[in-house]
Scaffold this motif. Sequence first.
Motif, PDB file in Angstrom:
ATOM      1  N   ALA A 177       0.845  -1.201   0.000  1.00  0.00           N
ATOM      2  CA  ALA A 177       0.000   0.000   0.000  1.00  0.00           C
ATOM      3  C   ALA A 177       0.880   1.249   0.000  1.00  0.00           C
ATOM      4  O   ALA A 177       2.065   1.195   0.329  1.00  0.00           O
ATOM      5  CB  ALA A 177      -0.920   0.008   1.222  1.00  0.00           C
TER       6      ALA A 177
ATOM      7  N   GLN B 142      -2.896   5.204   4.857  1.00  0.00           N
ATOM      8  CA  GLN B 142      -2.586   4.493   3.628  1.00  0.00           C
ATOM      9  C   GLN B 142      -3.522   4.895   2.496  1.00  0.00           C
ATOM     10  O   GLN B 142      -4.662   5.300   2.729  1.00  0.00           O
ATOM     11  CB  GLN B 142      -2.667   2.983   3.858  1.00  0.00           C
ATOM     12  N   MET B 143      -3.005   4.779   1.269  1.00  0.00           N
ATOM     13  CA  MET B 143      -3.780   5.100   0.074  1.00  0.00           C
ATOM     14  C   MET B 143      -3.617   3.976  -0.928  1.00  0.00           C
ATOM     15  O   MET B 143      -2.650   3.207  -0.876  1.00  0.00           O
ATOM     16  CB  MET B 143      -3.288   6.421  -0.537  1.00  0.00           C
ATOM     17  N   ASP B 144      -4.558   3.884  -1.861  1.00  0.00           N
ATOM     18  CA  ASP B 144      -4.448   2.889  -2.919  1.00  0.00           C
ATOM     19  C   ASP B 144      -3.314   3.267  -3.858  1.00  0.00           C
ATOM     20  O   ASP B 144      -3.250   4.406  -4.350  1.00  0.00           O
ATOM     21  CB  ASP B 144      -5.761   2.800  -3.697  1.00  0.00           C
ATOM     22  N   VAL B 145      -2.418   2.324  -4.102  1.00  0.00           N
ATOM     23  CA  VAL B 145      -1.216   2.585  -4.887  1.00  0.00           C
ATOM     24  C   VAL B 145      -1.549   3.057  -6.297  1.00  0.00           C
ATOM     25  O   VAL B 145      -1.014   4.084  -6.768  1.00  0.00           O
ATOM     26  CB  VAL B 145      -0.331   1.317  -4.951  1.00  0.00           C
ATOM     27  N   LEU B 146      -2.429   2.336  -7.001  1.00  0.00           N
ATOM     28  CA  LEU B 146      -2.712   2.671  -8.391  1.00  0.00           C
ATOM     29  C   LEU B 146      -3.467   3.988  -8.522  1.00  0.00           C
ATOM     30  O   LEU B 146      -3.238   4.750  -9.466  1.00  0.00           O
ATOM     31  CB  LEU B 146      -3.492   1.540  -9.066  1.00  0.00           C
ATOM     32  N   THR B 147      -4.369   4.258  -7.585  1.00  0.00           N
ATOM     33  CA  THR B 147      -5.101   5.532  -7.617  1.00  0.00           C
ATOM     34  C   THR B 147      -4.129   6.698  -7.503  1.00  0.00           C
ATOM     35  O   THR B 147      -4.225   7.684  -8.252  1.00  0.00           O
ATOM     36  CB  THR B 147      -6.128   5.587  -6.480  1.00  0.00           C
TER      37      THR B 147
ATOM     38  N   ASN C 194       5.868  -5.454  -2.381  1.00  0.00           N
ATOM     39  CA  ASN C 194       6.084  -4.084  -2.853  1.00  0.00           C
ATOM     40  C   ASN C 194       6.620  -4.049  -4.280  1.00  0.00           C
ATOM     41  O   ASN C 194       6.287  -3.150  -5.056  1.00  0.00           O
ATOM     42  CB  ASN C 194       7.039  -3.350  -1.906  1.00  0.00           C
TER      43      ASN C 194
ATOM     44  N   ALA D   6       3.688  -4.350  -6.414  1.00  0.00           N
ATOM     45  CA  ALA D   6       2.976  -3.065  -6.484  1.00  0.00           C
ATOM     46  C   ALA D   6       3.661  -2.124  -7.475  1.00  0.00           C
ATOM     47  O   ALA D   6       2.997  -1.421  -8.248  1.00  0.00           O
ATOM     48  CB  ALA D   6       2.906  -2.425  -5.098  1.00  0.00           C
TER      49      ALA D   6
ATOM     50  N   GLN E 193       2.781  -3.139 -10.939  1.00  0.00           N
ATOM     51  CA  GLN E 193       1.434  -2.694 -11.290  1.00  0.00           C
ATOM     52  C   GLN E 193       1.408  -1.200 -11.615  1.00  0.00           C
ATOM     53  O   GLN E 193       0.705  -0.765 -12.534  1.00  0.00           O
ATOM     54  CB  GLN E 193       0.469  -2.999 -10.130  1.00  0.00           C
TER      55      GLN E 193
END
Length: 427
Positions: free
Chosen positions: A16, A27-32, A60, A63, A66
């Motif tokens: 994350a 925490q925040m959404d990685v892709l967003t 990680n 992530a 992605q």
Amino acid sequence: MDHKNMVATIYLKDGAALKSPEQPEEQMDVLTLARLYNDSGVDKIICFDLSNDDEEHEKNILAIRQINRNIEIKTCGGGNIKRLEDVKKLLYAGCVEVVLNGSKPETGELLQEASKRFGPEKMLVSLSTMDFLFKTRDFLKENVHELVILNPDMLPGLENETSIPYIAQIDSYDYIKVCELLQSSQIRGISGAFINDPDTDIMQIKGALADAGIKMDNFAPALSWDDLKPNEQGLIPVIVQDYRTDEVLMLAYMNEEAFDTTMRIGKMTYYSRSRQELWTKGMTSGHIQYLKSLTADCDYDTILAKVSQVGGIACHTGNPTCFFNDIVKKEYSEKNPLKIFEDVYDIILDRKAHPKEGSYTNYLFDKGIDKILKKVGEEATEIVIAAKNPDNEEIKYEISDFLYHVMVLMAEKGVTWEDITGELSQR
């Protein structure tokens, strides 16, 4: 003179994104977050791995992979790099560069090894003190692309000690200080918490810095409004497309102020004929359209805009596109390759979610992964055999069979065509 970069940092913990290393609970959404940086004017992202063990490290890395499949701007990977294999993993995950920690005693030796293997243009080093510069004076310049200066106190004397280009991390945005800093030809960009803040208007900052004579990578149109031919009301129609799919989203109008505003802020801004005022798309709904390109037609009286549509909704009705009311429709055979792949894949997904009696696709899903893999292998062999036949009709048939079974495998493993095309685009 090269453009100066605005560099954001994504801190990764357990897959994350953290607001900062000091605030692990936020925490925040990685892709967003990555897509926001990609669209809002950030030039580069440093993906920093804060993992404590190999399992989290791999999460990680996934992530980061992605992130790189879903954005176009370049990324730099760093954090928890202990050996050459870690450098390779970040590069194979799609990072253009890797940043090593200059405070670690093994970094000097690892830097030389990694530079020899992957090239100095891929290597960065982060510094909080001058110590690393002094210890590596004999070989640093030949093995590193640029430095990342984490301590602002180093900046006044830095250029007296090295000629290596650098990115400077600064605590907060001070327009005058940033302008002075970016005047140096040695500095390639800035990073810091204010750039990481999702609410920061990066394009506005870039515009202000450009006004001060600093070369920024922002929208500098090849055509001005005076080159275009507006109608009697001073307006030009704008056809809006999704920049990834080319789907037509909407039709709107621009006047000169809307055109200039769009260029300045990087968000699609139009002129409302009914309200007789400017409106930046998404300011109330959140469905912002980030500008990717504008193209004039042959008569210079219509604009084609390609945009990144936030939320996938362009229409005020809640539909993805404003064009959904059929007037007349003649059946035709779809020939667009990606559209065909996506349509077949969607049918396979539907079969998986809603099994249908007698369906061969459901038979494969019921039998499980081993059966699916066996069929993929068999169909690959059939392609090899068919390729020996001078008649191409057979190989077309066998490749189609193979691709169908590969899509069943993709659906079983949760891999999409967007994942595949994203990976191919990095090759």
